[in-house]
Design a protein around this motif. Structure first.
Motif, PDB file in Angstrom:
ATOM      1  N   GLU A 150       0.824  -1.209   0.000  1.00  0.00           N
ATOM      2  CA  GLU A 150       0.000   0.000   0.000  1.00  0.00           C
ATOM      3  C   GLU A 150       0.860   1.261   0.000  1.00  0.00           C
ATOM      4  O   GLU A 150       0.574   2.218  -0.712  1.00  0.00           O
ATOM      5  CB  GLU A 150      -0.891   0.033   1.250  1.00  0.00           C
ATOM      6  CG  GLU A 150      -2.216  -0.656   1.068  1.00  0.00           C
ATOM      7  CD  GLU A 150      -2.974  -0.742   2.382  1.00  0.00           C
ATOM      8  OE1 GLU A 150      -2.795   0.143   3.244  1.00  0.00           O
ATOM      9  OE2 GLU A 150      -3.721  -1.716   2.542  1.00  0.00           O
TER      10      GLU A 150
ATOM     11  N   ARG B 284       0.837   4.077  -2.829  1.00  0.00           N
ATOM     12  CA  ARG B 284       0.486   5.445  -2.490  1.00  0.00           C
ATOM     13  C   ARG B 284       1.565   6.402  -2.992  1.00  0.00           C
ATOM     14  O   ARG B 284       1.276   7.454  -3.540  1.00  0.00           O
ATOM     15  CB  ARG B 284       0.311   5.576  -0.988  1.00  0.00           C
ATOM     16  CG  ARG B 284      -0.226   6.914  -0.566  1.00  0.00           C
ATOM     17  CD  ARG B 284      -0.774   6.835   0.829  1.00  0.00           C
ATOM     18  NE  ARG B 284       0.052   5.922   1.602  1.00  0.00           N
ATOM     19  CZ  ARG B 284      -0.345   5.268   2.665  1.00  0.00           C
ATOM     20  NH1 ARG B 284      -1.563   5.408   3.088  1.00  0.00           N
ATOM     21  NH2 ARG B 284       0.461   4.464   3.312  1.00  0.00           N
TER      22      ARG B 284
ATOM     23  N   TRP C 128      -6.148   9.497  -9.226  1.00  0.00           N
ATOM     24  CA  TRP C 128      -5.037  10.151  -8.545  1.00  0.00           C
ATOM     25  C   TRP C 128      -4.236  11.051  -9.469  1.00  0.00           C
ATOM     26  O   TRP C 128      -3.370  11.796  -9.022  1.00  0.00           O
ATOM     27  CB  TRP C 128      -4.130   9.120  -7.878  1.00  0.00           C
ATOM     28  CG  TRP C 128      -4.703   8.652  -6.583  1.00  0.00           C
ATOM     29  CD1 TRP C 128      -6.015   8.436  -6.312  1.00  0.00           C
ATOM     30  CD2 TRP C 128      -3.989   8.373  -5.390  1.00  0.00           C
ATOM     31  NE1 TRP C 128      -6.161   8.040  -5.026  1.00  0.00           N
ATOM     32  CE2 TRP C 128      -4.942   7.979  -4.437  1.00  0.00           C
ATOM     33  CE3 TRP C 128      -2.643   8.404  -5.034  1.00  0.00           C
ATOM     34  CZ2 TRP C 128      -4.592   7.628  -3.147  1.00  0.00           C
ATOM     35  CZ3 TRP C 128      -2.294   8.038  -3.748  1.00  0.00           C
ATOM     36  CH2 TRP C 128      -3.266   7.658  -2.811  1.00  0.00           C
TER      37      TRP C 128
ATOM     38  N   ILE D 172       0.124   9.845   3.579  1.00  0.00           N
ATOM     39  CA  ILE D 172      -0.462  10.490   2.401  1.00  0.00           C
ATOM     40  C   ILE D 172       0.517  11.502   1.819  1.00  0.00           C
ATOM     41  O   ILE D 172       0.560  11.735   0.611  1.00  0.00           O
ATOM     42  CB  ILE D 172      -1.777  11.206   2.781  1.00  0.00           C
ATOM     43  CG1 ILE D 172      -2.822  10.174   3.204  1.00  0.00           C
ATOM     44  CG2 ILE D 172      -2.325  12.038   1.623  1.00  0.00           C
ATOM     45  CD1 ILE D 172      -4.036  10.808   3.849  1.00  0.00           C
TER      46      ILE D 172
ATOM     47  N   GLY E 293       2.625  10.788  -1.214  1.00  0.00           N
ATOM     48  CA  GLY E 293       1.972  10.654  -2.518  1.00  0.00           C
ATOM     49  C   GLY E 293       2.176  11.897  -3.363  1.00  0.00           C
ATOM     50  O   GLY E 293       3.016  12.746  -3.051  1.00  0.00           O
TER      51      GLY E 293
END
Lengths: 452, 452
Positions: free
Chosen positions: B261, B265, B289, B424, B427
Motif C-alpha cells: 500500500e 500510495r 489520482w 499520504i 503521494g
C-alpha cells in the motif's frame, strides 16, 4: 501496553545517560526488555549509545541489547567496543546473532575476534555461518535444528527433546531425517504429544517439506514463509542435509527492511541517510541521488534553449511545460511501480511480458486521450486567440502519456531481463527520463504545428 | 524448490481450466498445495477463477484455496458463489478465515449466510469476530487459545493439550490464566516438556506477557510482533481475559500488505488498480489520482501565464522551470519520506518535532546552497550574456530547496497532529505543492532581479 517501554521511559533513559546516573539507569534497564532498551538507543548519538551500553551492569542483558539493535547501529557500536568486551558479548549470544555482529566488523577486527574465539564452540559456528552471503538463507539461519531419526517413536522424540539442554531456537517444527541424516519429513511438537506415544514419527510426519538452499536470496525465503504460513524453514545442502533453520522472526525483519528500502529508493533517499550522522554528512549523503534530478534539469534547460525561438514567439507555450512533464511523469511512475510489483509477485514474467506491455500502453493511451481532451480544451479556451496552443497541448499530452506508459512498463522489464533489480526503475530514474521525453514531445509537436 | 508450484504448473492450470479438462485439472490440484493453487488463480480472469474453483472435486481443498486467495480475489470470487456452496466452504474453514470471507460480502448476503449458519458453532464465532474492525487485532485473531490454569502442573498442562481434539491454531505458547480466567503469564510447549512434570506452570511461566486489545490497529500489532520476535500475541479485553490470538503468519501478511500500500500510495496508484479489471476500468481507476497532477499542471500554466512578460523578455528563463521544480520536488519527497518513516518508527514524535524540522531545514539549506552554486554557475556560463540569469537560477534553487525541506517535514507532521495518516504526504500531494512553490519562487526572484 504497560510492558512496552513508552516514549517517556526512552526519554528517561536518555536523561540518565546524559547525567551519567549509572545506578538509576541500571534500575530502569533491569525492569525493561532488551528490545526496548535497544529501541531507545536507536535515538541516541553514537557517543551516548556507547556510554549507555557500557553502563549496563548485567552483561547478558548488554549482549541481548547489542543483538537487538538495528543492523546499522549494531555495526557502529560494535566497531567502537574494545576486542575483549566484544568477545565477552559475542560469547553470550546465539550463533546467528554473534555472526551478525562479527560479520559487521572490518576484516582485521573480524579476524582478530575469530582468532580469540579459536577454541570456542561459538567461534566454530560463526566461522561456518560467515561463509554464506549475509542476505541469503545461510546468512539468516540459526545453525541448530531439532532433528529426530525417522524410526524413532513419538515418545523417543519427546525424550530426546527433554534431554537436550542447549538452547535450540524456538522449537515448533520437528524435522525427521533418515539414516544418512537427509531431511525426509516434518511434524510439530503438538503432533508428537497428541499421537499415541508408540507411533513412529515417520507415520505422523508430512513428507512435503518446503526447504531452501543456503544461497537462496532472503527475499525468496520471505516469499516462501509468507505463502505457506511457516514458523520456520529448514536450510538444506544439495544432499538435503539440514544446515540450519531460518525462523519467522528473522523473516519479519527482512520483509520490513526490504519494504523500507523500497520506499527509500522510490523517494531517492540513498542508504547512508541515517539519523546519527551530522547535518553536513547527511546533506552530502542525500545529494548523491539528487544528481539525477540535477542532470535532468540541466538537460531540460539545454533542450528548452534549443527550442528558444518557439518560446520567444509564443511565450504562453512555456506555461505548459510543467503540465506535459507532470502528467507524463505520473503515469510513468504508476506504470513502473505496477510493473515492478507484478515482477515481484510473479504476475508478470517472460511468458506474458508482451501482453502486459500492450495492456499498459493501451491504458496509458486511454488516459492520454482523456486528459488531452480536457487539457486541450482548457488551453484552447483559456489562452484562446491561438487555438493552435490547445491542439499542441492536447496532442503532446496524448503522445507523452502513451509513451510514459510504454517506458514505465518496459524499463523495469528490461532491467529484469538484464539481471538488474527492476525496483531501481521506481526511483528518480524513470521520472527524470520521462521529464525529458515530455519536453522533446512537446516542442516537436509545437514546431510541427506552429512552425520552427 | 520442487515442492513450490512453478510458473510452469501455473500455466498448466490455466490451460486446463480453459480446456475445461476437469479430470486432468483435479490431478494437478490434488498434488498441489492450496497456497499454490490460490497463487495460480490470482492470475486468472474472474470467470476462469470461478470455473477452476468450481471444478475442484475435493471441497476441503476448495475451501482452503478460497481462504488463501488475496483479499481482493477472495471477495470477488465469494460474491460470485451461490449461498449453499459458500455455506459449505465457510463451514470447512477456521473461524478467522470464515470471518474474512463473510466480512467481504455485501450486507444482505452476509446476513443471509449468517442466518444459514445460525445453529452452527462457526456461525457463532464468526458473529463474534465480525464485531471488531477488520484491520484491528480483533479482526485478525483466531478465537481459540490454549490456556491452562495457574495451579496446574506441567504434566497436567500436557495432559490437557493431549485431550483437546479440535484444532487450535498453531500452538507454540501456552497461556496461563488465574481462577477468574485472567491472563497472568506465558510459557512454551517446550518448557512444559523440559521441566520436571510436577512443577507448577506458574513457576515456569514468564509474567511479562505482551498483549494487545481487540481494537489495537493491525500496524501496531505488527510492530509488537516484530520488536519482540513473537510467534503469536494474545488479544485481551479490559479485564485481561483472552479473546483470541493473532499468529505471526497473519502479521506477515499485514506487513506485506501495508508495504505494498505504501508503495502504491507513493506512486499515486489508487486501490482499485488490480489486474482483473478491463483496460477501460483500469484507466478510469488510475485517472483518479492523476487529477492532482492535472490540477497542478493547470495551476502551473496559470502561474506562468501570470509571469508571461518576464518570459517574453528573457525566453531563456523558461528553460530553468523544470530544473527549479525538479530539484525542489526531489528534496521535498526525500524529506517527506524520511519524516513519515520517522513517525512510523517512533524516532520522530511531538517531543522532538521542532528539533527534527530544524535539522531537516538545515540539511535542505545546505543542499540548496550547494546546488545553487553549481547550477547558478552553469546557467551563468552557458547562457552568459545576461549573467543575471545565473543569479536568478542560483537564488531560486537555494530558496526552493530550503522551502522544500521545510514543507516536506512539516506536512507529514501536520497530518499526524491532525490525526490523518501522514503517509499520504509521500503521494503526489507534496510533489504537486512543491512544483507550484518552485514556480512562484523562481518568477518572483526573476522579477525582483530582472524587473517586472
Amino acid at each position: 501496553m504497560s510492558e512496552v517501554l513508552s516514549h517517556r521511559t526512552e526519554a528517561l533513559l536518555r536523561r540518565l545517560v546524559r547525567r551519567d546516573a549509572s545506578t538509576a539507569l541500571n534500575k530502569v534497564v533491569a525492569r525493561s526488555r532488551p528490545e526496548d532498551v535497544a529501541a531507545a538507543m536507536e535515538h541516541l548519538t553514537l557517543a551516548e549509545m556507547r556510554r549507555l551500553h557500557g553502563m549496563i551492569a548485567d552483561r547478558q542483558l548488554a549482549a541481548d541489547v547489542l543483538a537487538h539493535l538495528s543492523d546499522a547501529s549494531r555495526d557502529e557500536l560494535a566497531r567502537e567496543l574494545p576486542t575483549d568486551v566484544l568477545r565477552d558479548l559475542v560469547d553470550r549470544m546465539e550463533p546467528d546473532d554473534a555472526t551478525d555482529v562479527i560479520g559487521g566488523l572490518d576484516q582485521d577486527r573480524r579476524d582478530e575476534l575469530l582468532e580469540e574465539l579459536e577454541d570456542d564452540p561459538t567461534g566454530e559456528e560463526v566461522r561456518e555461518l560467515l561463509t554464506w552471503p549475509a542476505d541469503s538463507a545461510g546468512g539468516l539461519m540459526a545453525p541448530n535444528a531439532f532433528m529426530v531419526p525417522h524410526d524413532a517413536t513419538c515418545s523417543d522424540a519427546i525424550a530426546a527433546l527433554m534431554a537436550r539442554h542447549e538452547r535450540i531456537e524456538s522449537i515448533y517444527y520437528v524435522y525427521v531425517v533418515d539414516a544418512a541424516r537427509r531431511l525426509i519429513g516434518v511434524t510439530s511438537l503438538r503432533s508428537l504429544l497428541t499421537t499415541p506415544p508408540m507411533t513412529r514419527v515417520s507415520d505422523v510426519m508430512s513428507r512435503q517439506v518446503i526447504t531452501v538452499g543456503p544461497r537462496t536470496d532472503q527475499e525468496e525465503v520471505a516469499r516462501y514463509v509468507a505463502r505457506y504460513d511457516l514458523f520456520a524453514i529448514p536450510v538444506v545442502d544439495e544432499g538435503r542435509r539440514i544446515l540450519g533453520v531460518v525462523t519467522v522472526d528473522d523473516v519479519v525483519d527482512v520483509i520490513r527492511e526490504e519494504a523500507a528500502e523500497d520506499m527509500m529508493r522510490m523517494a531517492g533517499v540513498p542508504d547512508g541517510a541515517v539519523d546519527r550522522v551530522g547535518v553536513a554528512t547527511q546533506a552530502r549523503n542525500r545529494s548523491k541521488w539528487l544528481f539525477a534530478a540535477l542532470a535532468s534539469g540541466v538537460l531540460a534547460a539545454e533542450l528548452i534553449s534549443f527550442y528558444e525561438t518557439s518560446i520567444a514567439r509564443a511565450a504562453i507555450l512555456a506555461g505548459f511545460i510543467p503540465m506535459v512533464m507532470g502528467v507524463g511523469g505520473n503515469v510513468g511512475i504508476q506504470t513502473a511501480t505496477l510493473t515492478v510489483r507484478g515482477l515481484a509477485t510473479g504476475a508478470v514474467d517472460a511468458s506474458n511480458a508482451g501482453r502486459f506491455v500492450t495492456r499498459e500502453v493501451a491504458i496509458a493511451c486511454l488516459l492520454g486521450v482523456g486528459f488531452a481532451s480536457l487539457l486541450g480544451m482548457y488551453a484552447g479556451l483559456r489562452f484562446g486567440d491561438a487555438s493552435a496552443v490547445g491542439v499542441v497541448v492536447a496532442l503532446s499530452i496524448a503522445v507523452a502519456v502513451t509513451l510514459a506508459g510504454a517506458v514505465g512498463a518496459m524499463i523495469p522489464l528490461g532491467f529484469a531481463r538484464a539481471g538488474v533489480d527492476p525496483a531501481i526503475a521506481t526511483g528518480p530514474f524513470v521520472t527524470s527520463s520521462l521529464d525529458l521525453l515530455g519536453i522533446v514531445v512537446f516542442f516537436n509537436v509545437a514546431r510541427a504545428l506552429l512552425g520552427p
